[in-house]
Design a protein around this motif. Structure first.
Motif, PDB file in Angstrom:
ATOM      1  N   ASN A 311       0.868  -1.170   0.000  1.00  0.00           N
ATOM      2  CA  ASN A 311       0.000   0.000   0.000  1.00  0.00           C
ATOM      3  C   ASN A 311       0.906   1.222   0.000  1.00  0.00           C
ATOM      4  OD1 ASN A 311      -2.404   1.468   0.107  1.00  0.00           O
ATOM      5  ND2 ASN A 311      -2.277   1.650   2.322  1.00  0.00           N
ATOM      6  N   GLY A 312       1.223   1.715  -1.180  1.00  0.00           N
ATOM      7  CA  GLY A 312       2.153   2.824  -1.323  1.00  0.00           C
ATOM      8  C   GLY A 312       3.563   2.348  -1.628  1.00  0.00           C
ATOM      9  N   LEU A 313       4.360   3.250  -2.172  1.00  0.00           N
ATOM     10  CA  LEU A 313       5.719   2.914  -2.581  1.00  0.00           C
ATOM     11  C   LEU A 313       6.620   2.571  -1.398  1.00  0.00           C
ATOM     12  CD1 LEU A 313       6.134   5.704  -5.278  1.00  0.00           C
ATOM     13  CD2 LEU A 313       6.118   3.237  -5.719  1.00  0.00           C
ATOM     14  N   ASP A 314       6.371   3.202  -0.246  1.00  0.00           N
ATOM     15  CA  ASP A 314       7.217   2.910   0.912  1.00  0.00           C
ATOM     16  C   ASP A 314       7.063   1.462   1.358  1.00  0.00           C
ATOM     17  OD1 ASP A 314       8.294   5.418   0.986  1.00  0.00           O
ATOM     18  OD2 ASP A 314       7.178   6.116   2.737  1.00  0.00           O
ATOM     19  N   GLU A 315       5.847   0.945   1.358  1.00  0.00           N
ATOM     20  CA  GLU A 315       5.663  -0.451   1.760  1.00  0.00           C
ATOM     21  C   GLU A 315       6.291  -1.399   0.751  1.00  0.00           C
ATOM     22  OE1 GLU A 315       2.325  -3.133   3.959  1.00  0.00           O
ATOM     23  OE2 GLU A 315       1.605  -1.875   2.312  1.00  0.00           O
ATOM     24  N   VAL A 316       6.202  -1.077  -0.526  1.00  0.00           N
ATOM     25  CA  VAL A 316       6.880  -1.871  -1.552  1.00  0.00           C
ATOM     26  C   VAL A 316       8.378  -1.906  -1.274  1.00  0.00           C
ATOM     27  CG1 VAL A 316       7.531  -1.905  -4.003  1.00  0.00           C
ATOM     28  CG2 VAL A 316       5.149  -1.523  -3.350  1.00  0.00           C
ATOM     29  N   ALA A 317       8.961  -0.742  -0.982  1.00  0.00           N
ATOM     30  CA  ALA A 317      10.391  -0.664  -0.705  1.00  0.00           C
ATOM     31  C   ALA A 317      10.768  -1.430   0.554  1.00  0.00           C
ATOM     32  CB  ALA A 317      10.814   0.801  -0.580  1.00  0.00           C
ATOM     33  N   ARG A 318       9.951  -1.313   1.597  1.00  0.00           N
ATOM     34  CA  ARG A 318      10.301  -1.947   2.866  1.00  0.00           C
ATOM     35  C   ARG A 318      10.330  -3.472   2.762  1.00  0.00           C
ATOM     36  NH1 ARG A 318       7.338   2.578   5.243  1.00  0.00           N
ATOM     37  NH2 ARG A 318       5.394   1.374   5.293  1.00  0.00           N
ATOM     38  N   ARG A 319       9.544  -4.052   1.885  1.00  0.00           N
ATOM     39  CA  ARG A 319       9.615  -5.510   1.719  1.00  0.00           C
ATOM     40  C   ARG A 319      10.987  -5.913   1.193  1.00  0.00           C
ATOM     41  NH1 ARG A 319       4.772  -7.242   3.090  1.00  0.00           N
ATOM     42  NH2 ARG A 319       2.936  -6.045   2.456  1.00  0.00           N
ATOM     43  N   PHE A 320      11.502  -5.166   0.227  1.00  0.00           N
ATOM     44  CA  PHE A 320      12.853  -5.443  -0.256  1.00  0.00           C
ATOM     45  C   PHE A 320      13.872  -5.255   0.860  1.00  0.00           C
ATOM     46  CE2 PHE A 320      10.892  -4.518  -4.444  1.00  0.00           C
ATOM     47  CZ  PHE A 320      11.368  -5.599  -5.167  1.00  0.00           C
ATOM     48  N   HIS A 321      13.754  -4.158   1.590  1.00  0.00           N
ATOM     49  CA  HIS A 321      14.717  -3.861   2.661  1.00  0.00           C
ATOM     50  C   HIS A 321      14.721  -4.970   3.711  1.00  0.00           C
ATOM     51  CE1 HIS A 321      14.285   0.746   1.791  1.00  0.00           C
ATOM     52  NE2 HIS A 321      14.633   0.044   0.733  1.00  0.00           N
ATOM     53  N   ARG A 322      13.542  -5.390   4.140  1.00  0.00           N
ATOM     54  CA  ARG A 322      13.470  -6.401   5.194  1.00  0.00           C
ATOM     55  C   ARG A 322      13.975  -7.747   4.713  1.00  0.00           C
ATOM     56  NH1 ARG A 322       7.443  -4.551   7.388  1.00  0.00           N
ATOM     57  NH2 ARG A 322       8.144  -2.575   8.298  1.00  0.00           N
ATOM     58  N   HIS A 323      13.708  -8.055   3.455  1.00  0.00           N
ATOM     59  CA  HIS A 323      14.255  -9.297   2.898  1.00  0.00           C
ATOM     60  C   HIS A 323      15.782  -9.254   2.901  1.00  0.00           C
ATOM     61  CE1 HIS A 323      15.170 -12.568   0.143  1.00  0.00           C
ATOM     62  NE2 HIS A 323      15.791 -11.710  -0.631  1.00  0.00           N
ATOM     63  N   LEU A 324      16.356  -8.168   2.419  1.00  0.00           N
ATOM     64  CA  LEU A 324      17.817  -8.066   2.378  1.00  0.00           C
ATOM     65  C   LEU A 324      18.408  -8.115   3.780  1.00  0.00           C
ATOM     66  CD1 LEU A 324      18.075  -5.336  -0.402  1.00  0.00           C
ATOM     67  CD2 LEU A 324      18.866  -7.702  -0.586  1.00  0.00           C
ATOM     68  N   ARG A 325      17.761  -7.466   4.723  1.00  0.00           N
ATOM     69  CA  ARG A 325      18.282  -7.444   6.094  1.00  0.00           C
ATOM     70  C   ARG A 325      18.156  -8.790   6.796  1.00  0.00           C
ATOM     71  NH1 ARG A 325      15.833  -1.453   7.798  1.00  0.00           N
ATOM     72  NH2 ARG A 325      17.602  -0.257   6.951  1.00  0.00           N
ATOM     73  N   SER A 326      17.305  -9.657   6.274  1.00  0.00           N
ATOM     74  CA  SER A 326      17.129 -10.973   6.898  1.00  0.00           C
ATOM     75  C   SER A 326      18.193 -11.974   6.458  1.00  0.00           C
ATOM     76  CB  SER A 326      15.742 -11.533   6.551  1.00  0.00           C
ATOM     77  OG  SER A 326      15.668 -11.919   5.183  1.00  0.00           O
ATOM     78  N   ARG A 327      19.003 -11.622   5.462  1.00  0.00           N
ATOM     79  CA  ARG A 327      20.005 -12.560   4.949  1.00  0.00           C
ATOM     80  C   ARG A 327      21.108 -12.808   5.985  1.00  0.00           C
ATOM     81  NH1 ARG A 327      22.161  -9.534  -0.151  1.00  0.00           N
ATOM     82  NH2 ARG A 327      22.427  -8.003   1.523  1.00  0.00           N
ATOM     83  N   LYS A 328      21.626 -14.019   6.002  1.00  0.00           N
ATOM     84  CA  LYS A 328      22.692 -14.350   6.948  1.00  0.00           C
ATOM     85  C   LYS A 328      23.952 -13.539   6.683  1.00  0.00           C
ATOM     86  CE  LYS A 328      21.139 -19.080   7.898  1.00  0.00           C
ATOM     87  NZ  LYS A 328      21.476 -20.528   7.818  1.00  0.00           N
ATOM     88  N   HIS A 329      24.192 -13.208   5.408  1.00  0.00           N
ATOM     89  CA  HIS A 329      25.429 -12.502   5.082  1.00  0.00           C
ATOM     90  C   HIS A 329      25.230 -10.990   4.969  1.00  0.00           C
ATOM     91  CE1 HIS A 329      23.478 -13.111   1.135  1.00  0.00           C
ATOM     92  NE2 HIS A 329      24.122 -12.036   0.748  1.00  0.00           N
ATOM     93  N   HIS A 330      24.085 -10.491   5.434  1.00  0.00           N
ATOM     94  CA  HIS A 330      23.860  -9.050   5.334  1.00  0.00           C
ATOM     95  C   HIS A 330      24.864  -8.300   6.208  1.00  0.00           C
ATOM     96  CE1 HIS A 330      21.532  -5.594   4.149  1.00  0.00           C
ATOM     97  NE2 HIS A 330      21.433  -5.186   5.412  1.00  0.00           N
ATOM     98  N   VAL A 331      25.172  -7.081   5.802  1.00  0.00           N
ATOM     99  CA  VAL A 331      26.201  -6.295   6.486  1.00  0.00           C
ATOM    100  C   VAL A 331      25.772  -5.933   7.906  1.00  0.00           C
ATOM    101  CG1 VAL A 331      27.056  -5.331   4.323  1.00  0.00           C
ATOM    102  CG2 VAL A 331      25.270  -4.120   5.582  1.00  0.00           C
TER     103      VAL A 331
END
Length: 795
Positions: A311-331
């Motif tokens: 619902n809105g561009l921010d929520e679209v972006a946050r799904r990508f962000h949270r996925h990337l942050r959930s990775r074991k090798h994330h910074v």
């Protein structure tokens, strides 16, 4: 006796070689539902991708399959259209097919794939086997669904993988195997996701060098909106993400569906609406002629196509962000403040000057020092030496040791620039191995770009040569960071010995080189730089730890580029530097406060000859660095929020903590308009039931002509203080208190601001309900207690 084509049974799935299992899978996570359907073994289809549907029964899923089946139109096939994840011409789809290719005699150009097995997280759900149930339904929070497909008549096998992550992000990819005896040449393998007709507008991006990720919006109309990238790298003009949304969608409202191809080579995004009223978003790798050549038993696997709904561009972006942050090798969130020396010294590598720069950087609190282009071979300018990854005895007679020892002795990490995929013809490498230079033939090479050509890393000898030289340096020196550049497009990118296209092979070889170096050197970080921001995608970010957003560090340009780069990736993966007062790419002059505020929402760094900075500038720069260090844990775990006011020039970008107990906003005026400083600015993302303390935050010199409204001032009433207009610096309040609902819906009076200035607004919860709504919280750990803050100017 031949069958009668008028017989209704001829239109059954079995009559079209679609006999097989029937199974439906409902995945639902983080407010998103994905309902997948295989009916009678037909190609898998998406019945729903969008808002969560709640819990479904097997009967519900069957009914949804029925009620979403379209009627048969006049002058159309006598069976309802089935739009699969790989749309097939054989199913009556007359749009862009998902899989195209052919045998040497031209056959096999329109395959009909059917599904014979379905798995969820590796466990069989249904299989075309007499001993197994041919119908079923599964509901799960998230998971990876695998579909096994085949077209026996055309000798093809395929595997589809579709995943819904815990963050509500969808991703899918396909693999095709030639099970026939003759060669099969694959032309395209493009996955498609349906979007409803409510989505009437498209948003994607354009750009160029030093001006990447420029948004462009248009209507979603009948036909194909096609974005093909043939640069051999992601491209400064890449689509980045292709969005479809309801009319007028913005950062906080409107249903939005978006796709992104996670691949760093040639690729395609498309949005398509047929005259029959079907809409898709699709994407995949763009294969050059011959790159899909599959001998018997060979396979090709597509890159991931990512899909985000919100619902809105921010929520679209946050799904990508949270996925990337959930990775074991994330910074780590402890992203080091970085100094890159390029705009300070360019090719002028002098040990005394560079060690002095290191001393100045360390005194400011810089934590990583990066030596850029010019340290190797004959590389005194950009005309020679590229590809000779050996320390230059002319520029560095004692090697890099003295500089690296000095840098690390000051407590900073050391980073080094490479461009492993490129070569100057004036280099020892090109003279020794001209056959490693990409070219359509031995007699003709492509035109030069920045005096360089492409080194064919898909050639085993070239790959091992580059790896050996880079590995030797990483073994010899204490290098913890690589700035990995890629400064030209792949034009006529071919294997010189055969003339065959090699862009696909080159991209995979670059991935392998990154993977190998990281495996051999644990802890090594790599930055993806490509003439600035021309390689920003989720394929390269499986291997790299940040991207260089753009070679342009002008803060006015960066405000826009950072804002839209973050539509895909979170701030901790975005290199965002404070440059010198006069931009090296635009010539504009900007205050330090504007340069720093524009850089704060990112992985902070400096690109500036600090020897030219005044003491006042160094003092203010130190204050900004301290603020970044105090806030980086919060900045790199919180949720992105953005706001603007239609065509207004007042932009707000912020981060709200996962528990919504704090927020930090950058409010920037990008140009002079009659609306730029009128009315209120709303603060999105806060808990509407909590109370917050809000305060203005100004570091260093107050921006020119900044005039705060009454709420931000301490003991000054603009209505009664006759000196208000003539006073530049006024005491600022320690904070006012308001409910989150008021801040988000009514907002605060905006300050009067000159164009190209910015201020910060800091928010902290002072009272929270016992059962606050946490539905929007991140999957990352909660933010720690708020550290001591830097005080506002004028206190």
């Amino acid at each position: 006796m031949m069958p009668d084509p008028r017989d209704p049974s001829m239109n059954s799935p079995e009559a079209h070689d679609c006999a097989g299992p029937t199974v439906r899978i409902h995945l639902s996570s983080a407010g998103v539902s994905l309902l997948l359907d295989v009916t009678g073994g037909c190609i898998p289809a998406v019945l729903h991708w969008g808002p969560a549907l709640g819990s479904l029964t097997e009967a519900d899923a069957a009914q949804l399959a029925a009620v979403t089946t379209p009627p048969v139109a006049n002058n159309a096939p006598d069976v309802p259209l089935r739009l699969g994840l790989l749309p097939q011409n054989a199913d009556g789809w007359l749009g862009t097919p998902g899989l195209t290719g052919s045998r040497p005699d031209g056959s096999g150009f329109a395959p009909r794939l059917s599904c014979h097995a379905v798995r969820l997280d590796g466990e069989i759900l249904a299989e075309a086997d007499e001993d197994r149930d041919r119908a079923g339904f599964v509901e799960a929070a998230s998971g990876l669904v695998t579909f096994e497909l085949e077209d026996r008549a055309n000798g093809l096998e395929a595997r589809l993988e579709v995943e819904l992550t815990a963050q509500g992000l969808l991703r899918a990819r396909a693999e095709v195997t030639n099970a026939g005896a003759e060669t099969y040449t694959l032309s395209d393998l493009t996955l498609a996701l349906p979007v409803p007709l409510d989505a009437t507008e498209l948003l994607d991006f354009a750009g160029r060098w030093a001006h990447e990720r420029v948004p462009q919006r248009r209507g979603f109309t009948t036909g194909t909106h096609l974005r093909q990238n043939r640069r051999g790298r992601t491209g400064a003009d890449a689509a980045h993400l292709l969005h479809a949304g309801t009319a007028g969608f913005n950062f906080s409202s409107g249903q939005v569906w978006a796709v992104h191809v996670g691949f760093s080579g040639n690729h395609v995004h498309l949005a398509e609406r047929t005259s029959g009223g079907t809409q898709i978003l699709a994407g995949g790798e763009l294969l050059l002629p011959g790159e899909g050549h599959l001998a018997s038993g060979d396979s090709y696997r597509s890159p991931w196509l990512y899909g985000s709904y919100g619902n809105g561009l921010d929520e679209v972006a946050r799904r990508f962000h949270r996925h990337l942050r959930s990775r074991k090798h994330h910074v780590s969130t402890d992203r080091p403040v970085t100094l890159n020396v390029w705009e300070a010294v360019y090719f002028d590598h002098d040990l005394g000057r560079l060690t002095d720069l290191a001393d100045r950087a360390a005194a400011l609190g810089v934590e990583r020092y990066v030596l850029d282009d010019g340290w190797f071979g004959s590389r005194r300018d950009d005309t020679s030496g590229l590809g000779d990854w050996v320390v230059s005895p002319d520029a560095w007679p004692e090697g890099l040791g003295p500089l690296i020892d000095h840098v690390t002795g000051l407590g900073m990490q050391f980073g080094l620039w490479f461009e492993p995929e490129m070569v100057n013809l004036d280099s020892e490498l090109a003279r020794a191995h001209p056959e490693w230079v990409m070219a359509p033939s031995a007699e003709r090479i492509p035109f030069e770009s920045r005096y360089q050509q492409v080194l064919n890393l898909s050639h085993p000898g070239a790959f091992e040569h580059v790896h050996r030289q880079m590995d030797a340096l990483l073994n010899e020196y204490d290098i913890s960071y690589i700035k990995w550049d890629h400064n030209r497009d792949l034009v006529e990118a071919a294997d010189r010995s055969s003339g065959a296209a090699a862009t696909h092979a080159q991209t995979l070889a670059a991935y392998r080189l990154m993977d190998r170096l990281k495996a051999d050197h644990p802890g090594l970080e790599i930055e993806s730089c490509s003439s600035g921001g021309a390689r920003v995608d989720l394929g390269v970010l499986e291997r790299t730890d940040r991207v260089w957003v753009s070679d342009c560090i002008d803060p006015l340009e960066r405000l826009s580029m950072n804002r839209w780069t973050s539509q895909l990736i979170p701030f901790e993966l975005m290199g965002s530097h404070i440059a010198s007062g006069r931009s090296h790419t635009t010539g504009r002059l900007h205050s330090l406060s504007f340069r720093a505020a524009a850089a704060l929402m990112g992985h902070l760094g400096i690109e500036w000859d600090l020897a030219e900075a005044t003491e006042d500038e160094l003092s203010e720069l130190r204050t900004w660095i301290e603020l970044y260090k105090q806030r980086r844990e919060f900045l790199f775990t919180g949720d992105l929020v953005r706001a603007d006011r239609g065509m207004d020039a007042l932009w707000l970008t912020g981060v709200v903590s996962p528990t919504k107990d704090r927020a930090l906003y950058v409010l920037a005026c990008t140009e002079s308009t009659e609306l730029a400083t009128v009315g209120q600015v709303r603060l999105p993302g806060l808990d509407p039931r909590s109370r917050y303390r809000v305060r203005p935050l100004v570091l260093g010199e107050t921006p020119s002509n900044l005039r705060w409204p009454a709420w931000a001032l301490d003991g000054v009433d603009p209505a009664t203080d006759r000196n208000y207009r003539g006073r530049h610096e006024l005491p600022l309040t320690d904070g006012i208190e308001l409910p989150g609902a008021a801040l988000a819906n009514t907002g605060l009076a905006a300050p009067l601001m000159d164009p190209e200035t910015a201020v910060l607004i800091e928010v902290e919860a002072v009272g929270r309900p016992e059962s606050s709504d946490r539905s929007g919280t991140s999957e990352r750990s909660a933010t720690p207690a708020r550290p001591e803050t830097a005080g506002p100017a004028g206190d």
